[in-house]
Write an enzyme that holds these catalytic residues in place. Structure first.
Site, PDB file in Angstrom:
ATOM      1  N   CYS B  11     102.936  83.336  52.360  1.00 26.78           N
ATOM      2  CA  CYS B  11     101.953  83.669  51.342  1.00 26.78           C
ATOM      3  C   CYS B  11     100.555  83.713  51.978  1.00 26.78           C
ATOM      4  O   CYS B  11     100.375  83.336  53.134  1.00 26.78           O
ATOM      5  CB  CYS B  11     101.987  82.657  50.202  1.00 26.78           C
ATOM      6  N   CYS B  14      99.160  80.692  53.772  1.00 25.08           N
ATOM      7  CA  CYS B  14      99.740  80.327  55.069  1.00 25.08           C
ATOM      8  C   CYS B  14      99.043  81.116  56.173  1.00 25.08           C
ATOM      9  O   CYS B  14      98.787  80.599  57.254  1.00 25.08           O
ATOM     10  CB  CYS B  14     101.237  80.626  55.085  1.00 25.08           C
TER      11      CYS B  14
END
Lengths: 325, 77
Positions: B11, B14
């Site tokens: 995502c 991250c």
């Protein structure tokens, strides 16, 4: 509280830019400016408060509390409420699920958390508060939490543990080993505040584009779609409107951020609020992408049962909203 | 050399975490092995409940948020 924002929007659009009050374009732009400022302020305030709550109840602590205490049914309410306060990111749903399972928390309680988490969160509360006011927001939050509790209890009663994937079963056996969970070092309240404010700003920044898109669509409809436009098609008298709206909403995914300003216009133009909120719950609560993520931990059959029960609960709450709001 | 693992299913947060860590390493003139762990089964081998998470030499240091450069610096110190 927000009168000054309205005055500012009036001044900006009607005086400074000089678009005539009452014109389609003027009304649309005015609505856009007013809503954007109001929602962003609310969003920051609510994210900040939720950030403080979260600093004291990090997910690890919630899990250890739930796994240590048997509360004769109260654990469903607790899990669901915790789900409401924790910030939700759909990419975290699998780690959360596994984390709960490992902590020995019953499946039904885990579901209660999983249902409420996307439905009620800081962003949804902020935009609802900005668009619909306190009463509707309070009812929405209460319904979201109740929905989690009821779905959790039903799913817990069904004893569906055998429908989890092999991977989860293996993790279950390992759970006995009882590994030490990660605990962040304690900090004082004042030391935490700057970080919380920074995180709140970060969230506001990251969702602002979606809010702007949502409000822009809402503003365009606000200015150009005539009042009562939808009423002819899906007014309160149409009994199948709620299930239809929910069934359309389930596969779709949008963040609460983007969907609320659009919902607000639906309501202004004559769609009953219950039907609109049920649609919103279906969109933010359940989606195809989420089902794909959950496939790692649940068999398709379990996902179907999970989605089915939550869908039915959302439909019920849609009718309920229409009755009481 | 230290090994930093970034756990996350890919995502946006991250990716931000990875960027912050790389920038901090450059700022501090340090080197480290950076490994991204995107497979959920591998991620769950660490007992974490929210991503992104940062693992330094096998120890979970942060979970659930994008760290600041200061935090990464403190972690590496």
């Amino acid at each position: 509280m927000f009168d000054w924002v309205q005055s500012f929007a009036d001044w900006l659009i009607y005086n400074l830019v000089g678009i005539e009050q009452g014109s389609h374009l003027g009304d649309a732009l005015n609505f856009f400016v007013y809503d954007t400022i109001k929602i962003i302020i609310l969003l920051f305030l609510i994210t900040f408060v939720m950030g403080i709550v979260n600093a004291y109840f990090p997910i690890e602590r919630i899990r250890s509390f739930l796994s240590r205490n048997r509360l004769y049914g109260g654990e469903y309410l607790l899990a669901s409420t915790f789900g409401a306060v924790t910030p939700f990111c759909s990419c975290s749903s699998v780690p959360l699920f596994i984390g709960f399972v490992r902590g020995g928390i019953p499946l039904g309680v885990t579901f209660a958390f999983l249902v409420t988490s996307p439905l009620v969160n800081e962003v949804a509360v902020a935009v609802l508060l900005g668009s619909f006011g306190l009463k509707t927001t309070a009812i929405y939050v209460a319904t979201g939490i109740t929905l989690g509790v009821i779905s959790g209890i039903i799913l817990g009663r069904l004893k569906l543990e055998h429908l989890l994937t092999d991977w989860v079963h293996k993790l279950w056996e390992e759970a006995e080993a009882g590994r030490e969970a990660f605990v962040s070092e304690p900090k004082t309240f004042l030391e935490r505040l700057p970080g919380i404010a920074r995180d709140a700003l970060g969230i506001v920044k990251s969702v602002t584009p979606y809010i702007l898109i949502g409000i822009a669509i809402g503003a365009a409809m606000h200015g150009y779609v005539p009042e009562g436009f939808f009423e002819a098609y899906i007014g309160k008298g149409t009994w199948y409107a709620v299930p239809l709206a929910v069934l359309i909403g389930v596969p779709m995914y949008a963040d609460a951020t983007g969907i609320v300003p659009v919902i607000q216009v639906f309501v202004a133009k004559g769609i009953p609020i219950g039907t609109s909120l049920a649609f919103m719950m279906a969109v933010v609560g359940l989606s195809i992408p989420e089902a794909m993520l959950l496939k790692k931990v649940m068999t398709i059959k379990l996902i179907a049962i999970f989605f089915g029960i939550v869908t039915i609960c959302i439909i019920f709450s849609g009718y309920l909203f229409n009755l009481i709001l | 050399m230290k090994t930093i693992k970034i756990l996350g299913t890919g995502c946006a947060k991250c990716k931000q975490t990875e960027a912050v860590i790389r920038e901090t390493l450059i700022d501090l003139g340090l080197e480290a092995n950076i490994e991204k762990v995107e497979d959920i089964q591998k991620i769950m081998e660490y007992d974490i409940m929210s991503t992104p998470a940062v693992v330094l030499d096998g120890v979970v240091k942060m979970t659930g948020k994008v760290p600041t450069k200061e935090e990464v610096g403190a972690m590496l110190a």
